[in-house]
Design a protein around this motif. Structure first.
Motif, PDB file in Angstrom:
ATOM      1  N   VAL A  64       0.961  -1.139  -0.031  1.00  0.00           N
ATOM      2  CA  VAL A  64       0.003  -0.116  -0.069  1.00  0.00           C
ATOM      3  C   VAL A  64       0.902   1.276  -0.127  1.00  0.00           C
ATOM      4  O   VAL A  64       1.701   1.369   0.804  1.00  0.00           O
ATOM      5  CB  VAL A  64      -0.867  -0.047   1.328  1.00  0.00           C
ATOM      6  CG1 VAL A  64      -1.684   1.275   1.192  1.00  0.00           C
ATOM      7  CG2 VAL A  64      -1.937  -1.289   1.294  1.00  0.00           C
ATOM      8  N   LEU A  65       0.618   2.045  -0.931  1.00  0.00           N
ATOM      9  CA  LEU A  65       1.407   3.211  -1.241  1.00  0.00           C
ATOM     10  C   LEU A  65       0.580   4.593  -1.173  1.00  0.00           C
ATOM     11  O   LEU A  65      -0.407   4.631  -1.686  1.00  0.00           O
ATOM     12  CB  LEU A  65       1.979   3.240  -2.408  1.00  0.00           C
ATOM     13  CG  LEU A  65       3.174   4.145  -3.022  1.00  0.00           C
ATOM     14  CD1 LEU A  65       4.508   3.863  -2.227  1.00  0.00           C
ATOM     15  CD2 LEU A  65       3.345   4.037  -4.630  1.00  0.00           C
ATOM     16  N   THR A  66       1.096   5.423  -0.299  1.00  0.00           N
ATOM     17  CA  THR A  66       0.420   6.702  -0.406  1.00  0.00           C
ATOM     18  C   THR A  66       0.642   7.540  -1.407  1.00  0.00           C
ATOM     19  O   THR A  66       1.805   7.822  -1.860  1.00  0.00           O
ATOM     20  CB  THR A  66       0.831   7.512   0.880  1.00  0.00           C
ATOM     21  OG1 THR A  66       0.430   6.787   2.085  1.00  0.00           O
ATOM     22  CG2 THR A  66      -0.005   8.985   1.149  1.00  0.00           C
ATOM     23  N   VAL A  67      -0.237   8.312  -2.178  1.00  0.00           N
ATOM     24  CA  VAL A  67      -0.138   9.130  -3.221  1.00  0.00           C
ATOM     25  C   VAL A  67      -0.417  10.443  -3.128  1.00  0.00           C
ATOM     26  O   VAL A  67      -1.392  10.822  -2.355  1.00  0.00           O
ATOM     27  CB  VAL A  67      -0.995   8.626  -4.441  1.00  0.00           C
ATOM     28  CG1 VAL A  67      -0.550   9.723  -5.705  1.00  0.00           C
ATOM     29  CG2 VAL A  67      -0.631   7.088  -4.697  1.00  0.00           C
ATOM     30  N   LEU A  68       0.765  11.524  -3.187  1.00  0.00           N
ATOM     31  CA  LEU A  68       0.396  12.808  -2.901  1.00  0.00           C
ATOM     32  C   LEU A  68      -0.385  13.683  -3.807  1.00  0.00           C
ATOM     33  O   LEU A  68      -0.029  13.134  -5.080  1.00  0.00           O
ATOM     34  CB  LEU A  68       1.836  13.502  -2.763  1.00  0.00           C
ATOM     35  CG  LEU A  68       2.325  13.275  -1.417  1.00  0.00           C
ATOM     36  CD1 LEU A  68       3.765  14.003  -1.588  1.00  0.00           C
ATOM     37  CD2 LEU A  68       1.555  13.817  -0.015  1.00  0.00           C
ATOM     38  N   ASN A  69      -0.955  14.544  -3.746  1.00  0.00           N
ATOM     39  CA  ASN A  69      -1.782  15.364  -4.698  1.00  0.00           C
ATOM     40  C   ASN A  69      -0.906  16.525  -5.102  1.00  0.00           C
ATOM     41  O   ASN A  69      -1.222  17.464  -4.227  1.00  0.00           O
ATOM     42  CB  ASN A  69      -3.191  15.498  -4.484  1.00  0.00           C
ATOM     43  CG  ASN A  69      -3.902  16.308  -5.517  1.00  0.00           C
ATOM     44  OD1 ASN A  69      -3.221  16.876  -6.276  1.00  0.00           O
ATOM     45  ND2 ASN A  69      -5.265  16.354  -5.613  1.00  0.00           N
ATOM     46  N   PRO A  70       0.039  16.823  -5.656  1.00  0.00           N
ATOM     47  CA  PRO A  70       0.759  17.984  -5.827  1.00  0.00           C
ATOM     48  C   PRO A  70      -0.124  19.144  -6.364  1.00  0.00           C
ATOM     49  O   PRO A  70       0.359  20.356  -6.087  1.00  0.00           O
ATOM     50  CB  PRO A  70       1.712  17.835  -6.803  1.00  0.00           C
ATOM     51  CG  PRO A  70       1.416  16.756  -7.564  1.00  0.00           C
ATOM     52  CD  PRO A  70       0.461  15.792  -6.846  1.00  0.00           C
ATOM     53  N   HIS A  71      -1.331  19.231  -6.824  1.00  0.00           N
ATOM     54  CA  HIS A  71      -2.140  20.087  -7.435  1.00  0.00           C
ATOM     55  C   HIS A  71      -2.692  20.722  -5.991  1.00  0.00           C
ATOM     56  O   HIS A  71      -2.562  21.962  -5.789  1.00  0.00           O
ATOM     57  CB  HIS A  71      -3.413  19.579  -8.021  1.00  0.00           C
ATOM     58  CG  HIS A  71      -3.064  19.076  -9.283  1.00  0.00           C
ATOM     59  ND1 HIS A  71      -2.545  17.565  -9.437  1.00  0.00           N
ATOM     60  CD2 HIS A  71      -2.773  19.497 -10.402  1.00  0.00           C
ATOM     61  CE1 HIS A  71      -2.371  17.425 -10.553  1.00  0.00           C
ATOM     62  NE2 HIS A  71      -2.619  18.650 -11.351  1.00  0.00           N
ATOM     63  N   GLN A  72      -2.816  20.035  -4.785  1.00  0.00           N
ATOM     64  CA  GLN A  72      -3.301  20.610  -3.715  1.00  0.00           C
ATOM     65  C   GLN A  72      -1.875  21.009  -2.846  1.00  0.00           C
ATOM     66  O   GLN A  72      -2.110  22.493  -2.373  1.00  0.00           O
ATOM     67  CB  GLN A  72      -4.003  19.717  -2.451  1.00  0.00           C
ATOM     68  CG  GLN A  72      -4.965  19.109  -3.098  1.00  0.00           C
ATOM     69  CD  GLN A  72      -6.274  20.369  -2.964  1.00  0.00           C
ATOM     70  OE1 GLN A  72      -6.285  21.069  -1.826  1.00  0.00           O
ATOM     71  NE2 GLN A  72      -7.090  20.125  -3.758  1.00  0.00           N
ATOM     72  N   VAL A  73      -1.032  20.698  -2.873  1.00  0.00           N
ATOM     73  CA  VAL A  73       0.424  21.081  -2.245  1.00  0.00           C
ATOM     74  C   VAL A  73       0.833  22.677  -2.946  1.00  0.00           C
ATOM     75  O   VAL A  73       1.131  23.364  -2.097  1.00  0.00           O
ATOM     76  CB  VAL A  73       1.609  20.194  -2.555  1.00  0.00           C
ATOM     77  CG1 VAL A  73       2.862  20.947  -2.078  1.00  0.00           C
ATOM     78  CG2 VAL A  73       1.445  18.732  -1.882  1.00  0.00           C
ATOM     79  N   PHE A  74       0.668  22.846  -4.141  1.00  0.00           N
ATOM     80  CA  PHE A  74       1.099  24.112  -5.056  1.00  0.00           C
ATOM     81  C   PHE A  74      -0.398  24.829  -5.237  1.00  0.00           C
ATOM     82  O   PHE A  74      -0.186  25.856  -5.724  1.00  0.00           O
ATOM     83  CB  PHE A  74       1.884  23.706  -6.165  1.00  0.00           C
ATOM     84  CG  PHE A  74       3.100  22.964  -5.621  1.00  0.00           C
ATOM     85  CD1 PHE A  74       4.119  23.907  -5.073  1.00  0.00           C
ATOM     86  CD2 PHE A  74       3.339  21.635  -5.944  1.00  0.00           C
ATOM     87  CE1 PHE A  74       5.349  23.442  -4.778  1.00  0.00           C
ATOM     88  CE2 PHE A  74       4.499  21.150  -5.714  1.00  0.00           C
ATOM     89  CZ  PHE A  74       5.745  21.851  -4.925  1.00  0.00           C
TER      90      PHE A  74
END
Length: 154
Positions: A64-74
């Protein structure tokens, strides 16, 4: 180790490779040493009550791998064309995370002498994830700090 932490000792050590990709209209990059693999957009399962920076989790060959949402980050609009989206899987000190990117652009070999410090006028939330910048022709590539991205999901 981030791109800025590289301490070259020979002419060969002064070059690094970066994987470049886009998130909305931002051209980003990360040291290829952290990139484990690049996958097509995988089925992502949302995580209830997770931070907005977390897109969800994926099952990657039993892990199980966590996936970041860079749209939210930036703080940029989400991708409208999912055809070219990819999950960039990073391995940072034995821990893996995914980053959902709009498009993988290129792999570049660059000299660490050509890297500039991150701009001081960037929002605080963005600044923590930015390692340095690289001028590539008339484009600016923002190099991400993989260690800080991993810390964001803890």
């Amino acid at each position: 180790m981030s791109v800025a932490d590289h301490a070259p000792t020979t002419a060969v050590d002064k070059e690094i490779q970066i994987v470049t990709f886009t998130v909305h209209d931002i051209l980003l990059g990360v040291d290829i040493a952290y990139v484990q693999e690049i996958n097509r957009h995988l089925d992502v399962t949302p995580v209830p009550e997770a931070s907005e920076m977390i897109h969800g989790v994926v099952n990657l060959r039993g892990d199980v791998l966590t996936v970041l949402n860079p749209h939210q980050v930036f703080a940029v609009p989400p991708c409208q064309n999912h055809k070219h989206q990819r999950n960039l899987v990073l391995n940072v000190d034995g821990e893996r995370i995914g980053i959902l990117v709009d498009n993988v652009a290129d792999i570049l070999t660059i000299s660490t002498d050509e890297l500039s410090r991150r701009p001081s006028n960037v929002r605080a939330i963005d600044r923590q994830f930015i390692d340095s910048v690289y001028l590539h022709g008339d484009e600016i590539i923002v190099l991400l700090n993989a260690t800080q991205l991993l810390a964001a999901i803890d």
